[in-house]
Write a protein that holds these residues in place. Structure first.
Motif, short mmCIF file in Angstrom:
data_model
loop_
_atom_site.label_atom_id
_atom_site.label_comp_id
_atom_site.label_asym_id
_atom_site.label_seq_id
_atom_site.Cartn_x
_atom_site.Cartn_y
_atom_site.Cartn_z
N LEU A 125 -4.88 -6.18 -0.16
CA LEU A 125 -4.93 -4.76 -0.51
C LEU A 125 -6.10 -4.45 -1.44
CD1 LEU A 125 -3.68 -1.98 -0.36
CD2 LEU A 125 -2.18 -2.60 -2.27
N TYR A 184 -6.26 -0.51 8.66
CA TYR A 184 -5.49 -1.66 8.16
C TYR A 184 -6.36 -2.62 7.34
CZ TYR A 184 -3.20 -6.10 7.77
OH TYR A 184 -2.69 -7.25 7.25
N ALA A 237 0.86 -1.19 0.00
CA ALA A 237 0.00 0.00 0.00
C ALA A 237 0.90 1.24 0.00
CB ALA A 237 -0.88 -0.01 1.24
N ARG A 264 -9.92 2.15 1.48
CA ARG A 264 -9.21 2.88 2.53
C ARG A 264 -10.02 4.08 3.04
NH1 ARG A 264 -3.39 6.04 2.32
NH2 ARG A 264 -3.58 6.86 4.42
N ARG A 322 -6.16 -3.36 3.66
CA ARG A 322 -4.95 -3.97 3.11
C ARG A 322 -4.95 -5.49 3.27
NH1 ARG A 322 -0.52 -1.13 6.51
NH2 ARG A 322 0.74 -2.80 5.61
#
Ligand SMILES: C[S@@+](CC[C@H](N)C(=O)[O-])C[C@H]1O[C@@H](n2cnc3c(N)ncnc32)[C@H](O)[C@@H]1O
Length: 198
Positions: free
Chosen positions: A169, A163, A3, A174, A166
């Motif tokens: 990913l 987190y 990431a 996000r 991810r």
């Protein structure tokens, strides 16, 4: 590819190149390759091995004393067994003052809300409570990792963050994970901190 924020964290926390870096639990070696391109001398290890990753567990690492200037462990220490003896081995191969750059998933912070959100993103029908219990059974918590590091390292305070996006990913998740952390609807399960070899 790691990431982008994880790569930025590692680059910002490492000493400048050229430096001798040990990557612990390097997986497919993508981070190690990027660090080599940036001018670092990287030894990447992982029991699974791959092209440019030595098939070695941390406890079995064959390297001269104090031969590394820094180390990186990206979501790997929670898997390392036996943890205490492996970290003792790490302490032997790091020079005094070396940084150990840690990016972790804290299983103690994973609750049923976080688990339900993550399972939903992956169309996984598992019950969140079972998922949390399974993870806690198989992974070391960050608190335990810190206890095992303490005999040899000075520990920086862990910085909590997103987190789940991810794992694996999915960059498009996000923003939503961070928004839910900001509103208090999800716990932050990521932890980043630097440990300094005394
Ligand atoms: C969750 S994966 C992370 C892989 C990679 N660092 C990444 O960020 O994609 C954890 C890795 O730790 C490795 N690992 C497990 N036990 C280890 C040990 N004793 N020493 C070094 N690596 C280990 C596993 O094989 C696995 O590749």
């Amino acid at each position: 590819m790691p990431a982008p924020d994880a790569l930025a964290y590692v680059r910002a926390a490492l000493p400048p190149p050229p430096a001798r870096i040990l990557e612990i639990g390097a997986g497919d070696g993508e981070l190690a390759a990027l660090l080599r391109t940036a001018g670092y001398d990287v030894t990447a290890i992982d029991p699974k091995g791959s092209d440019a990753v030595l098939p070695v567990a941390l406890i079995d690492l064959d390297a001269p004393p104090r031969s590394f200037d820094a180390a990186v462990a990206m979501v790997s220490l929670h898997h390392v067994v036996p943890l205490g003896h492996s970290l003792r081995r790490l302490s032997e191969v790091l020079r005094h003052g070396a940084r150990l750059v840690i990016d972790e998933f804290d299983v103690d912070a994973l609750d049923e809300r976080a688990s339900a959100w993550w399972l939903d993103q992956h169309d996984n029908p598992k019950h969140p409570a079972d998922h949390v219990a399974e993870m806690r059974e198989h992974l070391y918590s960050v608190g335990h990792i810190r206890d095992e590091l303490a005999p040899w390292f000075d520990l920086g305070e862990p910085v909590p963050g997103a987190y789940l996006y991810r794992w694996p990913l999915r960059p498009e998740l996000r923003d939503e994970e961070e928004r839910l952390i900001a509103t208090g609807e999800l716990p932050a399960v990521g932890r980043r901190f630097v440990a300094i070899r005394r």
